[in-house]
Design a protein around this motif. Structure first.
Motif, PDB file in Angstrom:
ATOM      1  N   PHE A  66       0.838  -1.207   0.000  1.00  0.00           N
ATOM      2  CA  PHE A  66       0.000   0.000   0.000  1.00  0.00           C
ATOM      3  C   PHE A  66       0.876   1.261   0.000  1.00  0.00           C
ATOM      4  CE2 PHE A  66      -3.890  -2.174   2.091  1.00  0.00           C
ATOM      5  CZ  PHE A  66      -4.446  -2.417   0.843  1.00  0.00           C
ATOM      6  N   LYS A  67       1.950   1.227   0.760  1.00  0.00           N
ATOM      7  CA  LYS A  67       2.854   2.385   0.819  1.00  0.00           C
ATOM      8  C   LYS A  67       3.491   2.637  -0.549  1.00  0.00           C
ATOM      9  CE  LYS A  67       4.857   5.649   3.240  1.00  0.00           C
ATOM     10  NZ  LYS A  67       4.058   6.752   3.828  1.00  0.00           N
ATOM     11  N   ASP A  68       3.925   1.562  -1.204  1.00  0.00           N
ATOM     12  CA  ASP A  68       4.511   1.699  -2.539  1.00  0.00           C
ATOM     13  C   ASP A  68       3.464   2.144  -3.560  1.00  0.00           C
ATOM     14  OD1 ASP A  68       7.038   1.070  -1.727  1.00  0.00           O
ATOM     15  OD2 ASP A  68       7.028  -0.983  -2.501  1.00  0.00           O
ATOM     16  N   LEU A  69       2.249   1.645  -3.412  1.00  0.00           N
ATOM     17  CA  LEU A  69       1.171   2.027  -4.327  1.00  0.00           C
ATOM     18  C   LEU A  69       0.924   3.532  -4.255  1.00  0.00           C
ATOM     19  CD1 LEU A  69      -0.986   1.043  -6.334  1.00  0.00           C
ATOM     20  CD2 LEU A  69      -2.506   0.647  -4.377  1.00  0.00           C
ATOM     21  N   ASP A  70       0.979   4.057  -3.054  1.00  0.00           N
ATOM     22  CA  ASP A  70       0.814   5.502  -2.876  1.00  0.00           C
ATOM     23  C   ASP A  70       1.910   6.270  -3.618  1.00  0.00           C
ATOM     24  OD1 ASP A  70      -0.398   7.870  -1.503  1.00  0.00           O
ATOM     25  OD2 ASP A  70       1.567   7.942  -0.512  1.00  0.00           O
ATOM     26  N   SER A  71       3.152   5.787  -3.519  1.00  0.00           N
ATOM     27  CA  SER A  71       4.266   6.444  -4.214  1.00  0.00           C
ATOM     28  C   SER A  71       4.104   6.364  -5.720  1.00  0.00           C
ATOM     29  CB  SER A  71       5.598   5.784  -3.809  1.00  0.00           C
ATOM     30  OG  SER A  71       5.829   5.921  -2.424  1.00  0.00           O
ATOM     31  N   ILE A  72       3.683   5.197  -6.213  1.00  0.00           N
ATOM     32  CA  ILE A  72       3.495   5.003  -7.656  1.00  0.00           C
ATOM     33  C   ILE A  72       2.376   5.900  -8.184  1.00  0.00           C
ATOM     34  CG2 ILE A  72       2.693   3.357  -9.407  1.00  0.00           C
ATOM     35  CD1 ILE A  72       5.561   2.839  -8.663  1.00  0.00           C
TER      36      ILE A  72
ATOM     37  N   LYS B 209       1.299   8.736  -7.026  1.00  0.00           N
ATOM     38  CA  LYS B 209       1.726  10.136  -7.060  1.00  0.00           C
ATOM     39  C   LYS B 209       2.589  10.422  -8.275  1.00  0.00           C
ATOM     40  CE  LYS B 209       1.448  11.008  -2.088  1.00  0.00           C
ATOM     41  NZ  LYS B 209       2.214  11.152  -0.816  1.00  0.00           N
ATOM     42  N   LYS B 210       3.457   9.470  -8.617  1.00  0.00           N
ATOM     43  CA  LYS B 210       4.317   9.693  -9.778  1.00  0.00           C
ATOM     44  C   LYS B 210       3.507   9.588 -11.074  1.00  0.00           C
ATOM     45  CE  LYS B 210       8.848   8.758 -11.705  1.00  0.00           C
ATOM     46  NZ  LYS B 210      10.183   8.162 -11.493  1.00  0.00           N
ATOM     47  N   ILE B 211       2.517   8.705 -11.110  1.00  0.00           N
ATOM     48  CA  ILE B 211       1.648   8.612 -12.286  1.00  0.00           C
ATOM     49  C   ILE B 211       0.933   9.947 -12.516  1.00  0.00           C
ATOM     50  CG2 ILE B 211      -0.525   7.612 -13.132  1.00  0.00           C
ATOM     51  CD1 ILE B 211       0.395   4.931 -11.974  1.00  0.00           C
ATOM     52  N   SER B 212       0.417  10.525 -11.437  1.00  0.00           N
ATOM     53  CA  SER B 212      -0.279  11.806 -11.541  1.00  0.00           C
ATOM     54  C   SER B 212       0.638  12.878 -12.132  1.00  0.00           C
ATOM     55  CB  SER B 212      -0.773  12.236 -10.159  1.00  0.00           C
ATOM     56  OG  SER B 212      -1.402  13.496 -10.216  1.00  0.00           O
ATOM     57  N   LYS B 213       1.884  12.866 -11.692  1.00  0.00           N
ATOM     58  CA  LYS B 213       2.861  13.842 -12.198  1.00  0.00           C
ATOM     59  C   LYS B 213       3.134  13.620 -13.684  1.00  0.00           C
ATOM     60  CE  LYS B 213       7.801  14.894 -11.772  1.00  0.00           C
ATOM     61  NZ  LYS B 213       9.061  14.544 -11.059  1.00  0.00           N
TER      62      LYS B 213
ATOM     63  N   GLU C  14      10.165   9.270 -23.787  1.00  0.00           N
ATOM     64  CA  GLU C  14      10.667   8.749 -22.509  1.00  0.00           C
ATOM     65  C   GLU C  14       9.613   8.863 -21.420  1.00  0.00           C
ATOM     66  OE1 GLU C  14      13.925   7.452 -19.792  1.00  0.00           O
ATOM     67  OE2 GLU C  14      13.331   7.161 -21.877  1.00  0.00           O
ATOM     68  N   ASP C  15       8.915  10.005 -21.379  1.00  0.00           N
ATOM     69  CA  ASP C  15       7.875  10.195 -20.370  1.00  0.00           C
ATOM     70  C   ASP C  15       6.688   9.252 -20.604  1.00  0.00           C
ATOM     71  OD1 ASP C  15       9.371  12.129 -19.166  1.00  0.00           O
ATOM     72  OD2 ASP C  15       8.327  13.815 -20.109  1.00  0.00           O
ATOM     73  N   MET C  16       6.360   9.049 -21.869  1.00  0.00           N
ATOM     74  CA  MET C  16       5.255   8.147 -22.189  1.00  0.00           C
ATOM     75  C   MET C  16       5.591   6.713 -21.780  1.00  0.00           C
ATOM     76  SD  MET C  16       3.977   9.603 -25.891  1.00  0.00           S
ATOM     77  CE  MET C  16       2.581   8.492 -25.959  1.00  0.00           C
ATOM     78  N   ARG C  17       6.836   6.302 -22.021  1.00  0.00           N
ATOM     79  CA  ARG C  17       7.255   4.952 -21.634  1.00  0.00           C
ATOM     80  C   ARG C  17       7.254   4.811 -20.124  1.00  0.00           C
ATOM     81  NH1 ARG C  17       6.525   0.140 -21.748  1.00  0.00           N
ATOM     82  NH2 ARG C  17       8.263  -1.274 -21.328  1.00  0.00           N
ATOM     83  N   CYS C  18       7.722   5.830 -19.421  1.00  0.00           N
ATOM     84  CA  CYS C  18       7.726   5.815 -17.961  1.00  0.00           C
ATOM     85  C   CYS C  18       6.304   5.642 -17.426  1.00  0.00           C
ATOM     86  CB  CYS C  18       8.342   7.104 -17.423  1.00  0.00           C
ATOM     87  SG  CYS C  18       8.333   7.229 -15.617  1.00  0.00           S
ATOM     88  N   LEU C  19       5.368   6.375 -17.993  1.00  0.00           N
ATOM     89  CA  LEU C  19       3.976   6.301 -17.545  1.00  0.00           C
ATOM     90  C   LEU C  19       3.400   4.898 -17.773  1.00  0.00           C
ATOM     91  CD1 LEU C  19       1.559   7.766 -16.357  1.00  0.00           C
ATOM     92  CD2 LEU C  19       0.976   8.544 -18.679  1.00  0.00           C
ATOM     93  N   GLU C  20       3.727   4.301 -18.922  1.00  0.00           N
ATOM     94  CA  GLU C  20       3.256   2.944 -19.213  1.00  0.00           C
ATOM     95  C   GLU C  20       3.749   1.953 -18.160  1.00  0.00           C
ATOM     96  OE1 GLU C  20       4.598   1.947 -23.093  1.00  0.00           O
ATOM     97  OE2 GLU C  20       3.356   3.459 -24.102  1.00  0.00           O
TER      98      GLU C  20
ATOM     99  N   ARG D 224      14.920   2.108 -13.981  1.00  0.00           N
ATOM    100  CA  ARG D 224      15.282   3.526 -13.828  1.00  0.00           C
ATOM    101  C   ARG D 224      14.055   4.401 -13.597  1.00  0.00           C
ATOM    102  NH1 ARG D 224      15.085   2.813 -19.376  1.00  0.00           N
ATOM    103  NH2 ARG D 224      14.240   4.530 -20.648  1.00  0.00           N
ATOM    104  N   PHE D 225      12.895   3.945 -14.033  1.00  0.00           N
ATOM    105  CA  PHE D 225      11.677   4.745 -13.893  1.00  0.00           C
ATOM    106  C   PHE D 225      11.191   4.828 -12.445  1.00  0.00           C
ATOM    107  CE2 PHE D 225      10.956   3.207 -18.422  1.00  0.00           C
ATOM    108  CZ  PHE D 225      11.419   4.389 -18.991  1.00  0.00           C
ATOM    109  N   VAL D 226      11.670   3.930 -11.577  1.00  0.00           N
ATOM    110  CA  VAL D 226      11.225   3.950 -10.169  1.00  0.00           C
ATOM    111  C   VAL D 226      12.380   4.134  -9.195  1.00  0.00           C
ATOM    112  CG1 VAL D 226       9.166   2.568 -10.630  1.00  0.00           C
ATOM    113  CG2 VAL D 226      11.303   1.410 -10.017  1.00  0.00           C
ATOM    114  N   GLU D 227      13.587   4.335  -9.710  1.00  0.00           N
ATOM    115  CA  GLU D 227      14.758   4.464  -8.827  1.00  0.00           C
ATOM    116  C   GLU D 227      14.600   5.589  -7.810  1.00  0.00           C
ATOM    117  OE1 GLU D 227      18.465   2.728 -11.535  1.00  0.00           O
ATOM    118  OE2 GLU D 227      18.046   4.874 -11.517  1.00  0.00           O
ATOM    119  N   ASP D 228      13.974   6.665  -8.202  1.00  0.00           N
ATOM    120  CA  ASP D 228      13.851   7.834  -7.328  1.00  0.00           C
ATOM    121  C   ASP D 228      12.850   7.627  -6.207  1.00  0.00           C
ATOM    122  OD1 ASP D 228      11.865   7.766  -9.399  1.00  0.00           O
ATOM    123  OD2 ASP D 228      11.280   9.816  -8.864  1.00  0.00           O
ATOM    124  N   LEU D 229      12.039   6.568  -6.272  1.00  0.00           N
ATOM    125  CA  LEU D 229      10.971   6.356  -5.294  1.00  0.00           C
ATOM    126  C   LEU D 229      11.414   5.540  -4.075  1.00  0.00           C
ATOM    127  CD1 LEU D 229       7.972   5.624  -7.697  1.00  0.00           C
ATOM    128  CD2 LEU D 229       8.621   7.798  -6.627  1.00  0.00           C
TER     129      LEU D 229
END
Length: 365
Positions: free
Chosen positions: A134-140, A142-146, A157-163, A189-194
């Motif tokens: 659940f904690k990770d889902l919250d992080s994911i 938030k990043k999807i919204s961004k 690159e942004d489109m691939r990240c969103l996918e 790399r798309f989730v390294e910052d989380l």
């Protein structure tokens, strides 16, 4: 390199007792939830018989082992990801670790209260897993919204990240941890910052009673079956036995106690080795009359990177590495004897350091 492992689990499963045995410290261990509030932290020496043998052969002025930082994180409960108990604070502490030591209760004792009223390690594991997911889902989310705002610019690159983020969201919603997600090359790399919690490697510690420490029991088998498709380690430890071992002062008394219990070594030695294995770490040594020392690196590290663990100047000015394999050092008894029989190799920048190598680095800055 700095290595941090966090001990997690439901209240009253033996986390603080295990921590006390690991650290020889006196974290409070009591029969009620939330006994631990602030995480207790200890630097734990990594047991390595090779270091003892090198000390015997070299007779240095000092010996420095590697250490692991162990954090005893307070017991999580159902609803922690929504702030139940002291959840958000505890989940934040877990984010700061490299690996998770998940303690599950696999013993019966009417004198020790279980937070859910009965012993069921699979249910307990799933409660913790769900809160972390659940904690990770919250992080994911938030990043999807961004990124939904960014893709309006139609950047590939942004489109691939969103996918990828949306696929990971589905994965979490199906009750699976992110370490089981089938990342394609480069996608992590798309989730390294989380700093996602369920992407971290996990060791399940079955806290068993004394009679089950060698053979296990029905609770251990149930847990093993539940995680058979997970990328985890499962080990058996009796936190009570470990606490008794830690309380003994001499090596002789500890050896005698272990023999009486039918054990070859303390369970905490198993645990530290499991931490190394799951993080794909190895140890190399430097050995001289002033100091014999163990160093931790990631398996596959080349010689300049290993030198950089000692000092950044060693890596920047790396010239060569003079390498002796541990077995050769023990066989011939000294560096001079190894050199005499031609068993010391001179390696360049492409050499991949092996577990147990004894290395002298040449550098110039």
């Amino acid at each position: 390199m700095s290595l941090k492992c966090g001990i997690v689990g439901l209240p009253n499963v033996g986390k603080s007792t295990l921590f006390n045995a690991l650290s020889h410290s006196k974290a409070v261990a009591a029969n009620f939830p939330f006994c631990t509030i602030e995480p207790n932290v200890a630097m734990v020496t990594v047991p390595d018989a090779r270091l003892d043998k090198l000390e015997e052969l070299v007779v240095p002025q000092k010996v420095i082992p590697t250490v692991v930082e162990i954090m005893d994180i307070a017991g999580l409960v159902k609803g922690a990801s929504k702030g139940e108990g002291l959840g958000n604070k505890f989940l934040g502490n877990i984010k700061n670790t490299n690996a998770i030591i998940h303690v599950v209760r696999c013993f019966e004792d009417d004198n020790i209260v279980h937070v859910d009223g009965s012993v069921n390690p699979v249910r307990d594991k799933e409660v913790i897993d769900m809160e972390l997911q659940f904690k990770d889902l919250d992080s994911i989310e938030k990043k999807i919204s961004k990124y939904e705002k960014l893709v309006k610019a139609n950047l590939a690159e942004d489109m691939r990240c969103l996918e990828v983020l949306k696929e990971i969201k589905k994965h979490l919603e199906s009750g699976l941890s992110i370490r089981l997600y089938p990342f394609e090359e480069g996608e992590e790399r798309f989730v390294e910052d989380l700093n996602l919690i369920t992407l971290k490697p996990v060791i399940y510690v079955c806290n068993v009673d004394e009679k089950s420490v060698n053979t296990g029991n029905k609770y251990v088998e149930a847990l093993r079956d539940a995680v058979k498709n997970d990328t985890t380690e499962v080990i058996l430890i009796s936190a009570g036995i470990e606490a008794e071992i830690a309380a003994l002062d001499s090596l002789e008394d500890r050896a005698a106690f272990l023999e009486d219990m039918g054990l070859h070594e303390p369970g905490i030695h198993q645990l530290i080795r499991a931490c190394y294995k799951i993080l794909d770490l190895i140890t190399y040594f430097t050995a001289g009359v002033k100091e014999v020392r163990a160093w931790t690196i990631i398996r596959g590290t080349r010689a300049p990177g290993a030198a950089g663990e000692i000092h950044t100047d060693f890596e920047k000015g790396f010239i060569r590495a003079e390498v002796i394999h541990y077995e050769d050092y023990v066989k011939y008894g000294s560096e001079a004897a190894v050199k005499e029989v031609g068993k010391m190799s001179v390696e360049g920048k492409e050499y991949v350091v092996q577990d147990g190598d004894i290395i002298h680095f040449r550098f110039n800055v």
